[in-house]
Every structure is written in C-alpha cells, then in structure tokens.
Design a protein around this motif. Structure first.
Motif, PDB file in Angstrom:
ATOM      1  N   GLY A  17       0.802  -1.218   0.000  1.00 23.86           N
ATOM      2  CA  GLY A  17       0.000   0.000   0.000  1.00 23.86           C
ATOM      3  C   GLY A  17       0.832   1.264   0.000  1.00 23.86           C
ATOM      4  N   SER A  18       2.146   1.097   0.154  1.00 22.22           N
ATOM      5  CA  SER A  18       3.044   2.251   0.127  1.00 22.22           C
ATOM      6  C   SER A  18       3.476   2.584  -1.295  1.00 22.22           C
ATOM      7  N   ASN A  19       3.134   1.716  -2.250  1.00 24.76           N
ATOM      8  CA  ASN A  19       3.702   1.836  -3.590  1.00 24.76           C
ATOM      9  C   ASN A  19       2.627   2.168  -4.634  1.00 24.76           C
ATOM     10  N   GLU A  20       2.550   3.465  -4.987  1.00 26.92           N
ATOM     11  CA  GLU A  20       1.504   3.911  -5.918  1.00 26.92           C
ATOM     12  C   GLU A  20       1.624   3.232  -7.276  1.00 26.92           C
ATOM     13  N   LYS A  21       2.871   3.088  -7.732  1.00 29.06           N
ATOM     14  CA  LYS A  21       3.091   2.501  -9.059  1.00 29.06           C
ATOM     15  C   LYS A  21       2.597   1.052  -9.095  1.00 29.06           C
ATOM     16  N   GLY A  30      -6.242  -7.529 -14.299  1.00 28.67           N
ATOM     17  CA  GLY A  30      -7.359  -8.462 -14.482  1.00 28.67           C
ATOM     18  C   GLY A  30      -7.325  -9.618 -13.497  1.00 28.67           C
ATOM     19  N   VAL A  31      -6.768  -9.380 -12.310  1.00 32.09           N
ATOM     20  CA  VAL A  31      -6.698 -10.439 -11.297  1.00 32.09           C
ATOM     21  C   VAL A  31      -8.034 -10.498 -10.544  1.00 32.09           C
ATOM     22  N   ASP A  32      -8.409 -11.695 -10.104  1.00 29.53           N
ATOM     23  CA  ASP A  32      -9.700 -11.860  -9.414  1.00 29.53           C
ATOM     24  C   ASP A  32      -9.805 -10.961  -8.187  1.00 29.53           C
ATOM     25  N   PHE A  33      -8.699 -10.855  -7.440  1.00 27.29           N
ATOM     26  CA  PHE A  33      -8.779 -10.283  -6.093  1.00 27.29           C
ATOM     27  C   PHE A  33      -7.454  -9.578  -5.823  1.00 27.29           C
ATOM     28  N   VAL A  34      -7.520  -8.317  -5.437  1.00 24.57           N
ATOM     29  CA  VAL A  34      -6.300  -7.568  -5.115  1.00 24.57           C
ATOM     30  C   VAL A  34      -6.390  -7.136  -3.664  1.00 24.57           C
ATOM     31  N   PHE A  35      -5.337  -7.376  -2.883  1.00 23.45           N
ATOM     32  CA  PHE A  35      -5.352  -6.741  -1.556  1.00 23.45           C
ATOM     33  C   PHE A  35      -4.199  -5.767  -1.396  1.00 23.45           C
ATOM     34  N   LEU A  36      -4.591  -4.549  -1.020  1.00 21.45           N
ATOM     35  CA  LEU A  36      -3.638  -3.467  -0.817  1.00 21.45           C
ATOM     36  C   LEU A  36      -3.184  -3.568   0.625  1.00 21.45           C
ATOM     37  N   ASP A  37      -1.868  -3.713   0.792  1.00 21.64           N
ATOM     38  CA  ASP A  37      -1.352  -4.122   2.096  1.00 21.64           C
ATOM     39  C   ASP A  37      -0.925  -2.942   2.954  1.00 21.64           C
ATOM     40  N   LEU A  38      -1.361  -2.966   4.207  1.00 17.40           N
ATOM     41  CA  LEU A  38      -0.841  -2.041   5.222  1.00 17.40           C
ATOM     42  C   LEU A  38       0.052  -2.778   6.220  1.00 17.40           C
ATOM     43  N   SER A  45       7.510   3.190   9.238  1.00 13.94           N
ATOM     44  CA  SER A  45       7.562   4.633   8.964  1.00 13.94           C
ATOM     45  C   SER A  45       6.540   5.047   7.902  1.00 13.94           C
ATOM     46  N   GLN A  46       6.046   4.085   7.126  1.00 14.57           N
ATOM     47  CA  GLN A  46       5.133   4.392   6.015  1.00 14.57           C
ATOM     48  C   GLN A  46       3.668   4.018   6.309  1.00 14.57           C
ATOM     49  N   LYS A  47       3.425   3.432   7.481  1.00 16.30           N
ATOM     50  CA  LYS A  47       2.079   2.880   7.753  1.00 16.30           C
ATOM     51  C   LYS A  47       0.999   3.949   7.621  1.00 16.30           C
ATOM     52  N   ARG A  48       1.195   5.074   8.313  1.00 17.56           N
ATOM     53  CA  ARG A  48       0.116   6.074   8.340  1.00 17.56           C
ATOM     54  C   ARG A  48      -0.090   6.708   6.968  1.00 17.56           C
ATOM     55  N   ALA A  49       1.016   7.064   6.318  1.00 19.23           N
ATOM     56  CA  ALA A  49       0.901   7.704   5.000  1.00 19.23           C
ATOM     57  C   ALA A  49       0.297   6.754   3.965  1.00 19.23           C
ATOM     58  N   SER A  50       0.510   5.461   4.155  1.00 23.80           N
ATOM     59  CA  SER A  50       0.003   4.503   3.165  1.00 23.80           C
ATOM     60  C   SER A  50      -1.517   4.392   3.180  1.00 23.80           C
ATOM     61  N   ARG A  53      -2.659   6.772   0.644  1.00 26.27           N
ATOM     62  CA  ARG A  53      -2.332   6.287  -0.715  1.00 26.27           C
ATOM     63  C   ARG A  53      -3.328   5.216  -1.140  1.00 26.27           C
ATOM     64  N   ILE A  54      -3.688   4.360  -0.204  1.00 19.71           N
ATOM     65  CA  ILE A  54      -4.653   3.295  -0.512  1.00 19.71           C
ATOM     66  C   ILE A  54      -6.025   3.889  -0.810  1.00 19.71           C
ATOM     67  N   VAL A  55      -6.434   4.876  -0.014  1.00 14.14           N
ATOM     68  CA  VAL A  55      -7.728   5.534  -0.250  1.00 14.14           C
ATOM     69  C   VAL A  55      -7.759   6.125  -1.657  1.00 14.14           C
ATOM     70  N   GLU A  56      -6.680   6.775  -2.025  1.00 13.18           N
ATOM     71  CA  GLU A  56      -6.609   7.374  -3.353  1.00 13.18           C
ATOM     72  C   GLU A  56      -6.685   6.313  -4.452  1.00 13.18           C
ATOM     73  N   ALA A  57      -5.993   5.202  -4.227  1.00 10.20           N
ATOM     74  CA  ALA A  57      -6.004   4.129  -5.230  1.00 10.20           C
ATOM     75  C   ALA A  57      -7.399   3.508  -5.340  1.00 10.20           C
ATOM     76  N   LEU A  58      -8.051   3.296  -4.210  1.00 10.22           N
ATOM     77  CA  LEU A  58      -9.397   2.690  -4.254  1.00 10.22           C
ATOM     78  C   LEU A  58     -10.380   3.619  -4.962  1.00 10.22           C
ATOM     79  N   ASN A  59     -10.294   4.901  -4.644  1.00 15.31           N
ATOM     80  CA  ASN A  59     -11.261   5.852  -5.204  1.00 15.31           C
ATOM     81  C   ASN A  59     -10.907   6.294  -6.617  1.00 15.31           C
ATOM     82  N   GLY A  60      -9.631   6.283  -6.948  1.00 18.66           N
ATOM     83  CA  GLY A  60      -9.215   6.897  -8.208  1.00 18.66           C
ATOM     84  C   GLY A  60      -8.971   5.940  -9.359  1.00 18.66           C
TER      85      GLY A  60
END
Ligand code: COA
Ligand code: MG
Length: 303
Positions: A17-21, A30-38, A45-50, A53-60
C-alpha cells in the motif's frame, strides 16, 4: 448458513500500500482479487501515510472486475483500528473486503465485524464489507473451527505459511518454498483449514510463494491446494497471477464431462436406478456431488 457473496479468489494479489506505481499496475492486471497491504509489505515509517495512498487508489483507479481488499495490521498493533476507520470512512464505497492478519480467536474477527457494522450504519453503506482472515499462528490453527464459525461476515480463511512457519518453528529457506521434508510439509495445515472452511461454507485460500522466479514450483503448490478443495492462492508478483488463475479454473473438457455425467445420472434416476456405468465406471449420487463442485466453480467463473 449465512448468505455470503460469491467472489472469485483464484488469485489474491498482494500489493504494498506504500507503492503507488504497483497499485496502478495491479488495477490493470485483471486479477480476481487484489489486496492493498498495510501490514508486512509496509515499513512502520510508512504505515500512516500509506492509508491515504490506498484511499486514493481505491477511489481513483479503475479496478475492473477485481475484488478490492485492504489488509490491515493485526489487532495487537497500534495501527489496526485506525487502518479500518481511515480506509472505510474515506473509501468504504469502493472497498469489498477487509483482510485481518494474525487472527488469534473468534473474538478478533468479531471485533472487526462489530466495527464494520457501526461504520456501515454511519456511512449509510448499503452493502456488507466482507472479512478474509489469515490463519498464520499456531494458536489460530488450534482454534480454526471456532474462527470459521465466528461471524456471517467472514468469507474466507487463508493459510499464511510465512508467519505460520515462524510460529510453529518450521524451517524453510523461503516463504512457501521447498522444505526437504519427506512428503508435503503443509499437508496437515491445508487439510485442517480447508475442512473448517468448507464446514462453514467459506472459501479456503493458500498463501504466498516467495520465489517468484520458479513458476513450475509455484504451479505445483497451486495444484496441491486445488486438489484439497482450496479455491485459490496468493500471488506476490504479477508473473504468478496467470498461473494461479489457470490452475484454479476447471478445464473446459472437465466441465463438459461433469455436466454430461450429471445428465446421465438424472436419466438413470428417471429409470429408477441409483448407480449406473458411466465411461466404464460406477457413478452414483456421491460421484455427482464431487463433479457438482467443479460445475459450481465453473458457474462462479462464468464458464
Ligand atoms: N503488485 C503490482 N505490481 C508489482 C508487484 C505487485 N505485487 N510486484 C512487482 N510488480 C511490478 C513492478 O513494479 C514492476 O513494474 P514495471 O515493470 O512497470 O517496473 C514489474 O511488476 C516487475 O517487477 P520486478 O522488477 O520483477 O520486481 P520488483 O523488484 O519491482 O518487485 C518485489 C519484487 C518482491 C519487491 C515485489 O514483487 C513485491 O513487493 N511483492 C509484494 C510483496 C508483498 O506484498 N508482501 C506481503 C505479502 S506476502
Ligand atoms: Mg503474515
């Protein structure tokens, strides 16, 4: 039995979940199921900021038909409750499942269930966010039946062999990799978890295989899990996705044969026969139950 949504889980792709790319890439696979990891793929150090990033990826991003899941941190950490609150408040509409790692008991799953129930009311979400649970501690394996029965919101049990190896003291060089043990080192754990899952109409899924440059070994692990009744396996790299989705899809000729066998059995029944010959072998109602699993899988995939 709970009325659970029928989601595809032939492959569950883990994406940091820390990696936007990587999240962008994942959405297009086209994968059945994706989990964005926290959890483990994200440094403390990246937990809170991620979360943002995950919210943006889910919504965008356009996720197509992929099931969208977020893996939160485990309930012994300082992060777990805010992982749920921040992600669901900001992206609940675009989230299908929360994944709970290192569940220890039914009470752990029930905590997440209650929190989600409160949030769905507050946010007026007219759907139910599911829960997938990782069984990856020896305590959880001992209580897997109790965890499977914890809440109707639960949809899937995943065997997490990385942490599980550490928890039991199994020595493996890489996560999910060869052990040198005479026989399959995960025979008991996969069986036990799959039995508990099936008894509660949950999906059973097999965890990661770290050596993503060994496709044949990965395919063999998929095959073993599939034969035991699991519906899918994790991927940690895009190159594993197609392999898992192929192994956990029934072959078209097997689906055709299964449908024909069911017809032949129905015709036998109409003549008052419970057991008949089919392709030179005996079939009866048990044979039909076995192949009906295959037909159910084909129906879920839309074959
Ligand atoms: N999801 C989405 N994209 C991924 C990915 C993943 N899990 N793993 C790799 N990719 C992308 C890479 O960004 C790269 O993209 P590009 O070609 O556009 O540059 C491409 O796939 C090929 O990757 P590659 O160069 O072979 O590997 P890498 O060094 O970039 O990544 C890992 C290797 C192991 C770091 C990476 O696969 C990863 O982070 N996996 C998930 C880890 C994880 O979630 N662990 C916790 C659960 S067990
Ligand atoms: Mg783990």
């Amino acid at each position: 039995m709970a009325d659970r949504p029928q989601r595809l889980r032939r492959c569950q792709l883990s994406v940091p979940g820390s990696n936007e790319k990587m999240m962008q890439k994942a959405a297009a696979l086209g994968v059945d199921f994706v989990f964005l990891d926290l959890e483990d793929a994200v440094a403390p150090s990246q937990k809170r900021a991620s979360r943002a990033r995950i919210v943006e990826a889910l919504n965008g991003l356009n996720w197509g038909r992929s099931v969208r899941c977020v893996r939160i941190n485990d309930l012994s950490t300082e992060y777990a409750y805010e992982d749920i609150i921040e992600v669901v408040e900001a992206a609940g509409k675009n989230l299908d499942v929360i994944m709970l790692p290192k569940a220890m008991s039914a009470a752990d799953v029930q905590f997440v269930d209650k929190l989600l129930t409160m949030m769905e009311k507050k946010l007026r979400l007219n759907k139910r966010i599911g829960i997938d649970v990782l069984i990856e501690e020896v305590e959880a394996m001992m209580r897997v039946e109790e965890i499977a029965a914890s809440t109707p919101r639960l949809e899937c049990l995943i065997f997490g062999m990385g942490d599980y190896s550490a928890s039991q003291g199994v020595s493996l060089k890489d996560i999910g990799g060869p052990s040198g043990y005479p026989g399959d080192v995960w025979h008991y754990q996969r069986h036990r978890l799959t039995i508990a899952a099936r008894a509660h109409r949950l999906d059973a899924v097999d965890g990661p295989y770290a050596d993503f440059r060994s496709p044949d070994a990965y395919r063999e692990e998929c095959r073993r899990a599939m034969i035991l009744g699991m519906v899918g396996k994790w991927a940690i790299h895009p190159s594993q996705v197609e392999i898992a989705q192929a192994v956990f899809s029934p072959a078209p000729e097997d689906v055709k044969r299964a449908r024909e066998m069911i017809k032949a059995y129905d015709a036998a029944l109409a003549q008052g026969l419970g057991a008949v010959q089919y392709e030179g072998k005996m079939i009866d109602i048990a044979s039909v139950r076995i192949v009906r699993n295959l037909v159910d899988r084909a129906d879920r995939i839309g074959m």
